[in-house]
Design an enzyme around this catalytic site. Structure first.
Site: not given
Lengths: 508, 508
Positions: A262, A265, A300
């Site tokens: 995460e 991202h 992604e």
């Protein structure tokens, strides 16, 4: 007067604000909201969504855009931003307004229901909502239009230009090659990983994960880490980019690599040019989602790159394992770097996609893409989904879930109305490998730097070639510009072969 | 078709949703948001506010209301709801739209600046924002219209029907009588309160406060407790009502009674009729604030009632002190009920309003009301505010803050654009006493019940006579209906005399 003072830019900024507001509401619902809030939060989301859709599809906006584009250089940021806004307005207008409203309300309710259905392993609870969502999505695909397959209409929203046929071609190369590699591995002695299952207190995991996430480059002055059932990253502009995780106290990698993922991202979001805040280059107007990345797949690619290429890489741990040991001196006291590196790259087919290793992840994705395609084509009914899921898992990885909790109910995606997005995980894997190759070419000292925990050079290369642009370029244009190549699974397969030859000491 | 399906009710619900959304954004900014978010959150608030104001002041809405009211019984809920919405639209339309927008943006920025200015005791940092806010509020008062004083125009927004002249009459009775009572007390031996200053770990305080808040009736399935610099209660409908506090580890009452206070607000919100969710009876359309109470003053009456009449009352502690001791066995080991009850009602003039006792609180409020009135009349400049504050505190309570942090910067109210709201704290004290008297008349066993920790009967009486109605009635109508009397400070003064005669063992 600046170009950006023209009326359609004011609307562009306000639409971007409304998308950030939707994200705040969604973050709160998934991390903070007491259960009682489920009675009304769907109304709040639906109302803001309706305001948003109404303004975006107001015919006056497209007329104003045409006026405001006059005299602008067609290659300028201002012109491109307006074109993207116009394209979203045009596509969105293809879908009838009542269908939009129903979709917003249905997915809000379904998301809330999923929060209950999953722990109870109660597919029947979610089923009517899912049926309605599939039906809405089929209508939407018809309204949007497609050549070969309704799936293509939805996929285009997330990954413009990619088709189901292309995906099948990519999976056709990847999955058999990965299965063959897994077969070679299965004949080998598995490395030890007992120490990963020791007791790792959640609070200590949180501290370690945040420390490493900051090392990768996640800026906590513009971010925070919370707990949610399904981990996610969400942004309300580059100034406020939040991530979540879930802690398994008996398995370190769940939260640790979840946070690295995460954070990848988040680093992308935080790296978009400040000039693009509150604009079309940081707003997915078509999907009503405030997001700064070029596409779901490119986004992604960055979570994959930071998690798999960096934080599961040998160079990184050669230099940074002692740092992790300092957080868990007892749990990791009898473990050396080589053992740790091999353990966190262990290949073991499992039920849960988000916990899958690099050699099985794409099989999870391939199954979901096929099921989605069949649901949309009408060749599979929602009621038959659990069975199709289980037989698909059996065929792909030779395992089967004893319940729906860890089977068909494990992902939030379908309940939250995201059909056509799973493919992007594999596209992300593929693009991550290509981008990492390109970065390595440009940074001959990269391994040495990662060994020293110096992530700034890699981050700078990625910022220059990917992050700063936000959504300015299409994925294909961005990949060509950054790597000189179109999307191609070969580098990914080569890197997998290299890594697992090392991890499992396979004969070359 | 139900009456509530008429078009203006759909708008009413969506406007209510937008107010809840503003509250979510505000709650997040004050409890969760990383500092970076300050760069964009004001835009998010301003955009939603602009959408809200635009829809409420759209002339088509008032025309639709007139159509939809046709044939309705003027005493029906439906008719009254539409009348309230219409009245808000009419009043809001008196204020020019650009002024609305500027107000929304200015207060959002000022609130963020205050978060920095207060800990730094830096009035100069906040001053330009405050000057702008005062100037906007003066313009708004002119636009809204008033007879005697610009303060009246603002006060009417929060407490319809009350004027500055009336407030001055109430303060004229209260403040001298409270000063006289304080003078009698000053000659007495102060009860011991050393044990309140022992070390109370924040997490344990949190558990204790939540346990007692639940005993009063705060439903945590529809609520949660967080930390913020300035404690507050906020609701996103009765289904999601959140409170905050701040912990002082060396002074138990700050958080404990702070939570009892905010829980009182929350119990009111949670007790509004479910039929009124997303309607004019739970939305303060004029102030763009999702709130279920009849007025700021009536709302405050409930925080005061639960904090001061119940949770600082002798009967409650006679029965519940052991329960608190169980949370803090070491800190309270050498303390008896009588000592605890007297200590938490200690009178000691202090700098901080939110920590003030019952005999000094109204003096804090009186000062703020006078300063606000002067700022609005133009007889006091913002630059002279710190000095006026300090000399006012000296005159009212004989004390002076060494810095602005605990002086003029202590409250968030002015920075968040709330001028004319402070009066409602004292109105709340006055109405709380009247309502408690009325409840006691109806519930002869009330003291016995509170001693046993049974708060349900009192809550049921308050729900029946106050909570269920939300904003249906004006404060005056509600008080007349619930108590048979208009707003009157006499019961409050009588209760103060009784309590402090007991606490300080004064001769009658």
């Amino acid at each position: 007067m600046s170009v950006f003072d023209r009326p359609s830019f004011q609307t562009m900024r306000e639409l971007a604000d409304l998308l950030s507001v939707l994200n705040v509401l969604s973050w709160d619902a998934r991390t903070q909201m007491p259960s009682g809030g489920n009675a009304v939060r769907p109304h709040h989301l639906a109302t803001v969504n309706a305001v948003y859709t109404q303004r975006l599809t107001d015919p006056a906006l497209r007329r104003q855009i045409a006026i405001d584009q006059k005299g602008l250089d067609p290659s300028s940021d201002a012109f491109l931003m307006l074109s993207q806004l116009d394209d979203a307005a045009e596509r969105l207008a293809r879908i009838p307004l009542p269908l939009h409203h129903e979709f917003a309300q249905t997915k809000a309710v379904a998301t809330a229901v999923w929060q209950e259905a999953r722990p109870a392993s109660d597919f029947a609870l979610l089923r009517p909502h899912l049926e309605r969502l599939v039906s809405i999505k089929r209508e939407m695909a018809q309204a949007l239009g497609f050549e070969d397959h309704p799936y293509d209409a939805l996929l285009h929203q997330y990954e413009p230009g990619v088709t189901l046929a292309q995906l099948r071609a990519i999976f056709g190369v990847l999955l058999p090659a990965q299965a063959a590699l897994r077969e070679r591995i299965e004949r080998c002695q598995a490395p030890r990983d007992d120490f990963l299952h020791r007791h790792y207190p959640a609070e200590r995991q949180r501290q370690a994960a945040l420390s490493f996430a900051q090392m990768l480059g996640y800026d906590l002055n513009r971010g925070r880490l919370d707990i949610s059932m399904h981990p996610f990253e969400i942004s309300f502009t580059r100034h406020d980019v939040r991530i979540t995780t879930r802690y398994a106290e008996d398995f370190l990698p769940t939260a640790f690599f979840g946070v690295m993922h995460e954070a990848g991202h988040a680093i992308y979001e935080q790296g978009v040019s400040e000039d693009y805040t509150r604009s079309a280059f940081t707003s997915d107007y078509l999907n009503a989602y405030a997001v700064g990345g070029a596409s779901f797949g490119v986004h992604e690619s960055q979570s994959r790159l930071w998690e798999n290429r960096v934080a599961r890489g040998r160079p990184f741990w050669e230099g940074q394992f002692e740092r992790l040991q300092a957080f868990f001196p007892l749990q990791l006291r009898d473990v050396d770097v080589d053992e740790f590196y091999r353990a966190v790259n262990l290949v073991r087919p499992g039920l849960i996609r988000v916990e899958a290793d690099e050699l099985t992840y794409d099989a999870h994705v391939g199954l979901r893409v096929e099921l989605e395609a069949e649901l949309l084509a009408g060749t599979l009914e929602v009621r038959d989904l659990p069975e199709a899921w289980n037989s698909g898992m059996q065929a792909a990885l030779g395992i089967c879930s004893p319940d729906d909790r860890d089977g068909v109910l494990q992902d939030i995606h379908w309940a939250s109305g995201q059909f056509g997005t799973f493919a992007n995980y594999t596209l992300g894997n593929v693009m991550a490998a290509q981008l990492y190759d390109a970065a390595q070419m440009a940074l001959p000292e990269l391994s040495t730097q990662l060994r020293a925990g110096e992530c700034a050079p890699l981050r700078a290369w990625l910022t220059e070639h990917v992050y700063q642009y936000g959504r300015k370029f299409t994925p294909n244009a961005l990949m060509l510009q950054a790597t000189g190549q179109p999307i191609d699974p070969a580098p990914y397969l080569r890197q997998l072969n290299e890594k697992f030859t090392d991890v499992y000491r396979l004969e070359a």
